[in-house]
Design an enzyme around this catalytic site. Structure first.
Site, PDB file in Angstrom:
ATOM      1  N   LEU A 178       0.734  -1.206  -0.020  1.00 33.91           N
ATOM      2  CA  LEU A 178       0.044   0.051  -0.086  1.00 33.91           C
ATOM      3  C   LEU A 178       0.856   1.308  -0.004  1.00 33.91           C
ATOM      4  CD1 LEU A 178      -2.426  -1.067   2.853  1.00 33.91           C
ATOM      5  CD2 LEU A 178      -3.058  -0.992   0.372  1.00 33.91           C
ATOM      6  N   SER A 223       3.285   1.995   2.804  1.00 33.94           N
ATOM      7  CA  SER A 223       3.660   0.822   3.585  1.00 33.94           C
ATOM      8  C   SER A 223       5.190   1.024   3.595  1.00 33.94           C
ATOM      9  CB  SER A 223       3.210  -0.292   2.917  1.00 33.94           C
ATOM     10  OG  SER A 223       3.912  -0.403   1.515  1.00 33.94           O
ATOM     11  N   SER A 242       1.987  -1.743  -7.368  1.00 35.01           N
ATOM     12  CA  SER A 242       1.497  -3.093  -7.850  1.00 35.01           C
ATOM     13  C   SER A 242       0.510  -3.842  -7.217  1.00 35.01           C
ATOM     14  CB  SER A 242       2.495  -3.808  -8.320  1.00 35.01           C
ATOM     15  OG  SER A 242       3.639  -3.996  -7.151  1.00 35.01           O
TER      16      SER A 242
HETATM   17  P1  ADP Z   1       5.505   4.081   0.178  1.00 36.49           P
HETATM   18  O1  ADP Z   1       6.754   4.109  -0.975  1.00 36.49           O
HETATM   19  O2  ADP Z   1       5.182   2.561  -0.026  1.00 36.49           O
HETATM   20  O3  ADP Z   1       4.452   4.619  -0.519  1.00 36.49           O
HETATM   21  P2  ADP Z   1       7.185   5.491   1.697  1.00 36.49           P
HETATM   22  O4  ADP Z   1       8.256   4.928   1.840  1.00 36.49           O
HETATM   23  O5  ADP Z   1       6.975   6.743   0.829  1.00 36.49           O
HETATM   24  O6  ADP Z   1       5.927   4.455   1.522  1.00 36.49           O
HETATM   25  O7  ADP Z   1       6.594   6.061   3.355  1.00 36.49           O
HETATM   26  C1  ADP Z   1       6.717   5.458   4.429  1.00 36.49           C
HETATM   27  C2  ADP Z   1       6.673   6.485   5.566  1.00 36.49           C
HETATM   28  O8  ADP Z   1       6.649   5.703   6.748  1.00 36.49           O
HETATM   29  C3  ADP Z   1       7.815   7.477   5.592  1.00 36.49           C
HETATM   30  O9  ADP Z   1       7.282   8.632   5.882  1.00 36.49           O
HETATM   31  C4  ADP Z   1       8.641   6.822   6.358  1.00 36.49           C
HETATM   32  O10 ADP Z   1       9.572   7.846   7.200  1.00 36.49           O
HETATM   33  C5  ADP Z   1       7.768   6.292   7.644  1.00 36.49           C
HETATM   34  N1  ADP Z   1       8.164   5.178   8.562  1.00 36.49           N
HETATM   35  C6  ADP Z   1       7.991   5.087   9.659  1.00 36.49           C
HETATM   36  N2  ADP Z   1       8.638   3.898  10.037  1.00 36.49           N
HETATM   37  C7  ADP Z   1       8.910   3.203   9.286  1.00 36.49           C
HETATM   38  C8  ADP Z   1       9.904   1.927   8.803  1.00 36.49           C
HETATM   39  N3  ADP Z   1      10.053   1.256  10.053  1.00 36.49           N
HETATM   40  N4  ADP Z   1      10.014   1.626   7.752  1.00 36.49           N
HETATM   41  C9  ADP Z   1       9.657   2.258   6.636  1.00 36.49           C
HETATM   42  N5  ADP Z   1       9.013   3.522   6.659  1.00 36.49           N
HETATM   43  C10 ADP Z   1       8.841   3.828   7.999  1.00 36.49           C
END
Ligand code: ADP
Length: 199
Positions: free
Chosen positions: A33, A36, A106
């Site tokens: 999602l 995620s 995806s």
């Molecule tokens: P996606 O690419 O799946 O849309 P992102 O990586 O852009 O997700 O966003 C995830 C968000 O959650 C970021 O703001 C990140 O800083 C936060 N976050 C908090 N804890 C974690 C963790 N353990 N692993 C990854 N992201 C995290």
């Protein structure tokens, strides 16, 4: 399909390109999602591999929509075409000998299966970001869940467009309970165990 187009065999083959780089190519396909953690973990793994001297390339959902896939929207049909193109590009980068990290929602099993089929056995590694919707929505890093709930954007995965969870991913990560470093360690260990990297 253009039947008149002939495939040219290259003189330098895939294995030779990888050999020159002293590494084995593969594709780590991050699915899950929005929010995620796909981009965050893929970027952190990219840094970890790069610092170990590996040749990598990161393909990211938002970035390809600025170029390669800028003509596509978020209808089911366009999502299918988006993933097909990214799968083919990922394959080209792997053919060039790179370790490829692709981070895309995806949402459909059938699309991910098509990408898997482009790769030799063991070289497609499906990384399922199994972070609960509630956590993703709470994070809402791009404010998109709020907009989707308000009806300002439609076809948003997890809200009014389905996400089909992988049945047999190579790796599952839940970033609501694992830190970025823990997730990267899990991925590095997987690559070490499968001898896709050596150190
Ligand atoms: P996606 O690419 O799946 O849309 P992102 O990586 O852009 O997700 O966003 C995830 C968000 O959650 C970021 O703001 C990140 O800083 C936060 N976050 C908090 N804890 C974690 C963790 N353990 N692993 C990854 N992201 C995290």
């Amino acid at each position: 399909m253009a039947d008149d187009i002939v495939w040219h065999d290259h003189k330098v083959v895939r294995s030779q390109r990888a050999e020159n780089k002293n590494q084995k190519p593969c594709l780590l396909w991050f699915t899950g999602l929005s929010g995620s953690g796909k981009s965050t973990i893929a970027n952190a793994l990219d840094v970890a591999l790069h610092n170990r001297g590996y040749h990598t390339f990161l393909l990211d959902g938002d970035n390809v929509r600025h170029g390669l896939c800028r003509d596509l929207g978020f209808s089911d049909e366009d999502r299918v075409e988006n993933i097909r193109r990214i799968g083919e590009v990922s394959k080209l980068f792997a053919d060039a000998g790179l370790i490829v990290l692709s981070a895309f929602i995806s949402p459909f099993n059938s699309d991910r299966r098509l990408v898997r089929k482009l790769f030799p056995a063991g070289e497609f590694i499906e990384v399922y970001m199994d972070t609960p919707l509630a956590t993703c929505e709470e994070r809402d890093p791009k404010g998109l869940y709020q907009k989707a709930r308000a009806g300002e954007i439609s076809d948003f995965t997890g809200i009014d467009s389905p996400y089909e969870a992988p049945a047999h991913p190579e790796i599952s990560l839940d970033t609501s309970s694992s830190s970025v470093d823990d997730c990267v360690d899990s991925l590095i260990n997987y690559l070490l165990e499968r001898k896709l990297i050596v150190g």
